[in-house]
Design a protein around this motif. Structure first.
Motif, PDB file in Angstrom:
ATOM      1  N   LEU A  59       3.978   0.966 -13.828  1.00  0.00           N
ATOM      2  CA  LEU A  59       3.495  -0.200 -13.681  1.00  0.00           C
ATOM      3  C   LEU A  59       3.736  -1.326 -15.014  1.00  0.00           C
ATOM      4  O   LEU A  59       3.308  -0.431 -15.726  1.00  0.00           O
ATOM      5  N   THR A  60       3.533  -2.087 -15.062  1.00  0.00           N
ATOM      6  CA  THR A  60       3.829  -3.159 -16.128  1.00  0.00           C
ATOM      7  C   THR A  60       2.951  -4.000 -15.924  1.00  0.00           C
ATOM      8  O   THR A  60       2.385  -4.372 -15.616  1.00  0.00           O
ATOM      9  N   GLY A  61       2.538  -4.322 -17.315  1.00  0.00           N
ATOM     10  CA  GLY A  61       2.064  -5.844 -17.286  1.00  0.00           C
ATOM     11  C   GLY A  61      -0.007  -5.447 -17.209  1.00  0.00           C
ATOM     12  O   GLY A  61      -0.360  -4.392 -18.059  1.00  0.00           O
ATOM     13  N   ALA A  62      -0.472  -5.890 -15.988  1.00  0.00           N
ATOM     14  CA  ALA A  62      -1.402  -6.347 -15.688  1.00  0.00           C
ATOM     15  C   ALA A  62      -1.332  -4.267 -15.093  1.00  0.00           C
ATOM     16  O   ALA A  62      -2.781  -3.950 -15.288  1.00  0.00           O
ATOM     17  N   GLY A  63      -0.839  -3.991 -14.609  1.00  0.00           N
ATOM     18  CA  GLY A  63      -0.466  -2.575 -13.912  1.00  0.00           C
ATOM     19  C   GLY A  63      -0.630  -1.725 -14.821  1.00  0.00           C
ATOM     20  O   GLY A  63      -1.695  -0.727 -14.588  1.00  0.00           O
TER      21      GLY A  63
END
Length: 456
Positions: free
Chosen positions: A359-363
């Motif tokens: 997952l990227t960003g907030a993930g």
């Protein structure tokens, strides 16, 4: 599933919850099992559903889900306190997966100090176990007991569940008549939401009140089964034998895999539904071996004896190099590796999204926060449980009172939600707009991400 609780050895953090499990009342179970009148929805577009009679067993076909008469709902003891309930298999080998989902839900609640509406609304959380030791997995009687209990508790405004689609088909109609919304982090059977993707009466049969109350933050199997067949072809599969566990989820995804595989020019050597309680599958594996396949596809879960299938497949000489084994997200958990041991090496699994580590960003921020809080790696569905809780909390913040119907409507109206899974919306059926999935394999005794898999 034939694995005991002790065999689900996932390294997980201690369960954290601010409430205890609900008591299991034998008398209540008997009353629930005695309910034989089904109120079925003829059309979810019609506000006046057509009622039909005829009881169905908990193991009935997908298109004939029982819907007991509406239960009496108690008044909430505190109008400023609402409750979220999770219904997950906290007993058996699915415990490792389920417990990390509970951890994810607790993460979401902790982020707001279990409050909403500038602290005016307190949010409680109760963990319900939809599995029993006797069944070794989700239990139909336990599912209906929990659903009736949640529906009768006036403080309950939302449910997070289930892990198994077969369990969801039993609880959705009960909660539907009580206006309780369910957000699923893991149910992927298409017939729960999508017209024309399951049995003839689906999905309307699950919504006797004539309104939808079920959503899911994970893509459905009509997407995942197709992606799996495309991936199988890219891995070089030309001749595949298909097995399924004869349950709602497993059979459904195997159906989609088979149809797409044929379109891709893959030869289907045969198909068989297995007895998930069998002690071994050596005779079956020898029969399959004689057909000279290059892949076995299994529609099912770890709890439907996937580990034993893999072991017997390898024991009769179908090596990982010669014959690949692929399954859906129901086997993508540490419990599968524990069950199959060294024979799990090289197993392939699709997943209806990206693994937590990808997952990227907030993930990515959520992933690091999870590891810090629980000192363990989250299993595949932990992020989806977190997202489910965040969607419900967001809906509570919009309504700011104990109003089941309003909270249900707010959840279903979720659009452009910026969460740990990305930015997404629910469509008219309650399905997520996200379609990116992943291919994964067991390497060195652990699940490893192979690549993102996109629908065409």
């Amino acid at each position: 599933m034939n694995l005991s609780k002790s065999e689900g050895k996932s390294a997980i953090a201690p369960l954290q919850t601010n409430s205890t499990k609900s008591p299991r009342t034998f008398g209540l179970r008997k009353l629930i099992l005695a309910a034989g009148i089904a109120s079925l929805c003829a059309s979810c577009q019609n506000p006046q559903p057509t009622a039909t009679t005829g009881g169905t067993s908990p193991e009935a076909s997908p298109g004939s889900s029982p819907a007991a008469s509406p239960v009496a709902v108690s008044s909430p003891s505190d109008p400023n306190t609402v409750k979220i309930v999770s219904m997950l298999p906290m007993t058996g080998s699915a415990l490792g997966q389920a417990q990390t989902m509970v951890n994810g839900i607790n993460q979401a609640l902790a982020a707001t100090d279990s409050k909403a509406c500038d602290g005016k609304i307190k949010i409680e959380y109760e963990v319900m176990d939809d599995a029993t030791a006797a069944a070794g997995k989700w239990d139909p009687a336990q599912v209906t007991s929990n659903a009736n209990k949640a529906a009768a508790d006036g403080s309950v405004v939302a449910v997070i569940g289930h892990y198994n689609s077969g369990a969801a088909k039993l609880s959705i109609p009960i909660l539907n008549q009580a206006n309780v919304v369910m957000v699923s982090p893991a149910n992927t059977y298409p017939g729960l939401t999508k017209p024309g993707k399951g049995e003839a009466k689906e999905p309307n049969v699950y919504y006797p009140a004539g309104t939808r109350n079920f959503t899911r933050v994970v893509p459905a199997d009509d997407l995942q089964g197709a992606v799996a067949a495309n991936w199988a072809k890219s891995l070089g599969a030309q001749k595949v034998y298909i097995l399924d566990d004869q349950e709602l989820y497993g059979k459904g995804i195997a159906d989609v895999f088979e149809a797409t595989a044929k379109q891709q020019g893959i030869e289907i050597l045969g198909r068989e539904g297995i007895d998930i309680k069998a002690s071994d599958y050596k005779a079956l594996m020898n029969k399959i071996k004689a057909l000279n396949p290059d892949m076995i596809y299994f529609g099912g879960t770890t709890q439907s004896n996937a580990g034993q299938i893999i072991k017997d497949m390898r024991n009769v000489g179908m090596t990982a190099e010669a014959v690949k084994f692929m399954g859906p997200d129901g086997i993508k958990e540490q419990a599968l590796i524990d069950a199959a041991g060294k024979d799990a090496e090289g197993v392939f699994a699709t997943f209806g999204g990206l693994p937590p580590k990808e997952l990227t960003g907030a993930g990515a921020q959520w992933y690091e926060g999870y590891k810090t809080k629980f000192n363990a790696e989250p299993e595949a569905y932990a992020a989806y449980a977190y997202e489910s809780a965040k969607v419900i909390i967001d809906a509570i913040n919009k309504v700011c009172k104990n109003d089941r119907a309003a909270i249900r409507d707010a959840v279903l109206a979720t659009k452009d939600f910026n969460g740990v899974l990305g930015t997404w919306s629910f469509d008219a059926n309650g399905d997520t707009s996200l379609t990116t999935m992943s291919g994964n394999t067991v390497k060195g005794g652990k699940w490893e991400f192979v690549s993102a898999l996109k629908t065409e």
